[in-house]
Structures are given as structure tokens and as C-alpha cells.
Motif scaffolding. Structure first.
Motif, PDB file in Angstrom:
ATOM      1  N   VAL A  59     -30.875 -24.336 -12.946  1.00 26.87           N
ATOM      2  CA  VAL A  59     -30.231 -25.348 -13.791  1.00 26.87           C
ATOM      3  C   VAL A  59     -29.125 -24.711 -14.622  1.00 26.87           C
ATOM      4  CG1 VAL A  59     -30.618 -26.851 -15.778  1.00 26.87           C
ATOM      5  CG2 VAL A  59     -32.210 -26.897 -13.855  1.00 26.87           C
ATOM      6  N   GLY A  60     -29.401 -23.518 -15.159  1.00 27.95           N
ATOM      7  CA  GLY A  60     -28.410 -22.854 -16.000  1.00 27.95           C
ATOM      8  C   GLY A  60     -27.127 -22.538 -15.261  1.00 27.95           C
ATOM      9  N   SER A  61     -27.223 -22.084 -14.005  1.00 29.00           N
ATOM     10  CA  SER A  61     -26.013 -21.770 -13.246  1.00 29.00           C
ATOM     11  C   SER A  61     -25.175 -23.013 -13.003  1.00 29.00           C
ATOM     12  CB  SER A  61     -26.382 -21.101 -11.921  1.00 29.00           C
ATOM     13  OG  SER A  61     -27.019 -22.017 -11.031  1.00 29.00           O
ATOM     14  N   GLN A  62     -25.839 -24.135 -12.813  1.00 29.10           N
ATOM     15  CA  GLN A  62     -25.100 -25.376 -12.568  1.00 29.10           C
ATOM     16  C   GLN A  62     -24.443 -25.903 -13.840  1.00 29.10           C
ATOM     17  OE1 GLN A  62     -27.079 -28.143  -9.664  1.00 29.10           O
ATOM     18  NE2 GLN A  62     -28.749 -26.648  -9.794  1.00 29.10           N
ATOM     19  N   ILE A  63     -25.121 -25.752 -14.962  1.00 31.97           N
ATOM     20  CA  ILE A  63     -24.508 -26.167 -16.229  1.00 31.97           C
ATOM     21  C   ILE A  63     -23.318 -25.272 -16.551  1.00 31.97           C
ATOM     22  CG2 ILE A  63     -24.874 -26.363 -18.717  1.00 31.97           C
ATOM     23  CD1 ILE A  63     -27.734 -27.228 -18.129  1.00 31.97           C
ATOM     24  N   ARG A  64     -23.451 -23.954 -16.316  1.00 31.41           N
ATOM     25  CA  ARG A  64     -22.332 -23.041 -16.567  1.00 31.41           C
ATOM     26  C   ARG A  64     -21.137 -23.363 -15.670  1.00 31.41           C
ATOM     27  NH1 ARG A  64     -26.682 -19.476 -17.664  1.00 31.41           N
ATOM     28  NH2 ARG A  64     -26.935 -18.959 -15.454  1.00 31.41           N
ATOM     29  N   GLU A  65     -21.405 -23.712 -14.421  1.00 30.71           N
ATOM     30  CA  GLU A  65     -20.320 -24.100 -13.515  1.00 30.71           C
ATOM     31  C   GLU A  65     -19.621 -25.364 -14.012  1.00 30.71           C
ATOM     32  OE1 GLU A  65     -19.735 -24.517  -8.752  1.00 30.71           O
ATOM     33  OE2 GLU A  65     -21.411 -25.619  -9.624  1.00 30.71           O
TER      34      GLU A  65
END
Length: 324
Positions: free
Chosen positions: A129-135
């Protein structure tokens, strides 16, 4: 006091307030959407929708499933099918001027953000989830980092390392809200954010949205759960929708305490604390509707439908009534 005992206001779309009101952040005026189908029929997705969203407030759009609430979210996010025919306006007030929400100039995720109906499935399952929010932050040019957004959305930052399927329903909802805040939108549309949550988690989500509004975000909360809205007191204003049209709109406490439209009265009467009386008739399909309000097809006893209608404004409230 019902509208029958009041002096009727002018038959106008925009409510004529008796006291100065804050300029709306988002002003929707006479928004109509028709979607042709392959079999020749037409879906009347929205009909003459007029709605003002004021700064730092929660406006709840309520009504039964299938009445067109999510179609309004789709229209404002420009997510309608290519065949959709749209008329009317939706204008967003920004520090740099007024933006036409229905045009490509309105930046999805930056001017208006969306919390989708199914938060868990809105994320890619094979990435954290964190990688997608950062993207999302990077793509939208947001100024916050993922940890800040998680904390703002009430999601423990350590959960950013998890995959979507590892989150509970409430955690996935908070992750979706964090992602929707990535571009710092002035308006946040939350589409049925509590539909898959138990009452305690629904209350927590409502409190989160209330806090975001109190911090300056303008929120359109789409819901069919009038009981939860009534219980949690999250909304500043309520707009009631039936068969693609707004039936009534006004301050939440006023609408809940003294509904002016027969449909709103029926929705409230169906609540357990109001007697659990079923609504008359059945929901009306949006396919090939007449061009006038059809609530009389649902409740033949009503005198507020069955001919030309308009939203009649009285002070800070409006109600749909027959004009002839």
C-alpha cells in the motif's frame, strides 16, 4: 414546520439564503447526464442536479442504491463512459480562479479527490500500500509523504509495508483516504465509504471525515446509510436523491428534524428509531425515465410529483415541488 405552512420561495436552482453564506468551493448547476445503451434505451443517470459544496463542510448525498449518487461522483471525476451526454455546469473555485470540473483542465486527484466504493480492490494486489501511495504522491506532485498521509487518515504508518489483502476493511478504507489526499485536493468525494464497515468502524470513518472537513477539506459524502449519518452527526448539510434528481437539500439538523419532501419523510420513517415503516412502492429504474420527476410512481399519494417540478428555495433549504 412543513413547507406547506411557509411562504414559498422562488422557483430557482440556487438557494436564496436569508443570511450571507460562504462562497461554494464547488457549485453544480443543472447537471444532467444521459447514457445511451446498445439496445436503444437510455439511462437517465442525473437529472438537473444543483448542489453547492461550501468550504470545510461535509455534505451528505443520500438515497437508495441505484438512484444515481455514484453517477454524480463519476461525472465530477470525469469517469463517465465515452457515450455519456452531459449538460449543465460544475465549477470549482480555486485560489487561481474558477475551474470547469467537467473539462480536462480540472486535475483529477489535485482539484478533486475520490475515495472509491471498494477501497481494497482499488489498490494493485502485488504491491504494498505504501509504495502505491508514494507513487500517487509523485504523479500528482503532492507535498506530503506517505507516512504523513497515513497519519492524517488514521492509518498506523507501519501498515504501509503491507499488501492490500493484509489490511482489514477499516484499514483499507483509511489507506484509500490517504491515497485520495495525495494531491492535496480542495474537494474530497467519499463514495459509500462505510458500506462494508460495522457500526463502530463506520463511526470512526465518519469522525475521520469530520476532522478532515474541520481542517479545511470540503467533502461530498455519498451514502445510503441514513441511520449511520443520523447516529454519527457527521454532515453539515444533507441532499436527498431519488431517481436521478435532488428531492430536498438543507442543513443536516433541519432536514433530519423537519423533512419537507415525502421521500425524505419515508426514508426517516424506515429507520428503527423512527418506527421501521417500509418505504412505499419500489425503487424506480433509471432506464428510459420520463423527463419529469417520477416520485409519484413510487408513492401515488404524494402531491409533490406528477407534473413539472422544481427545487423551491426557502431560506437555506430547498425542496422539490410541483410547479403546476
Amino acid at each position: 414546520m412543513s413547507p406547506a405552512t411557509r411562504v414559498a420561495g422562488p422557483a430557482t436552482h440556487r438557494p436564496a439564503a436569508t443570511a450571507p453564506l460562504a462562497r461554494p468551493v464547488l457549485a453544480v448547476d443543472d447537471l444532467t447526464v444521459r447514457i445511451p445503451m446498445r439496445d436503444g434505451r437510455t439511462v437517465h443517470a442525473l437529472s438537473g442536479i444543483t448542489l453547492d459544496l461550501r468550504p470545510g463542510t461535509v455534505t451528505a448525498l443520500i438515497g437508495e442504491s441505484g438512484c444515481g449518487k455514484s453517477m454524480l461522483a463519476a461525472a465530477l471525476m470525469r469517469l463517465l463512459p465515452p457515450s455519456a451526454r452531459t449538460t449543465g455546469t460544475a465549477r470549482l473555485a480555486t485560489p487561481s480562479g474558477v475551474t470547469d470540473v467537467l473539462s480536462p483542465r480540472c486535475r483529477r486527484g489535485i482539484d478533486i479527490g475520490l475515495v472509491p466504493q471498494s477501497p481494497a480492490t482499488s489498490f494493485t494486489p502485488v504491491r504494498t500500500v505504501g509504495s502505491q501511495i508514494r507513487e500517487t504522491i509523485t504523479e500528482l506532485g503532492g507535498s506530503h509523504d506517505a507516512r504523513d498521509l497515513a497519519e492524517r487518515a488514521g492509518l498506523p504508518p507501519e501498515l504501509l509495508h503491507r499488501y492490500p489483502h493484509e489490511l482489514s476493511g477499516g484499514q483499507a478504507q483509511r489507506a484509500a483516504i490517504a491515497a485520495a489526499l495525495a494531491g492535496g485536493p480542495a474537494v474530497l468525494i467519499a463514495d459509500e465509504p462505510t458500506s462494508q464497515l460495522d457500526p463502530a468502524l463506520a463511526r470512526d470513518t465518519h469522525q475521520l471525515l469530520r476532522g478532515l472537513a474541520d481542517s479545511g477539506t470540503t467533502i461530498l459524502l455519498i451514502s445510503h446509510d441514513l441511520a449511520a449519518l443520523h447516529r454519527d452527526g457527521v454532515a453539515d448539510r444533507i441532499a436527498v436523491m431519488h431517481a436521478s434528481r435532488i428531492m430536498e437539500e438543507g442543513p443536516a439538523t433541519d432536514v433530519l428534524a423537519d423533512p419537507w419532501h415525502d421521500y425524505t419523510r419515508g426514508l426517516l420513517a424506515a429507520l428503527p428509531e423512527r418506527g421501521l415503516r417500509p418505504l412505499p412502492g419500489k425503487p424506480v429504474s433509471l432506464t428510459d425515465l420520463p423527463e419529469e420527476c417520477v416520485y409519484h410512481l413510487r408513492d401515488p399519494r404524494t402531491r409533490q410529483s406528477g407534473g413539472p417540478t422544481a427545487l423551491i428555495a426557502t431560506g437555506d433549504r430547498s425542496v422539490r415541488r410541483r410547479t403546476s
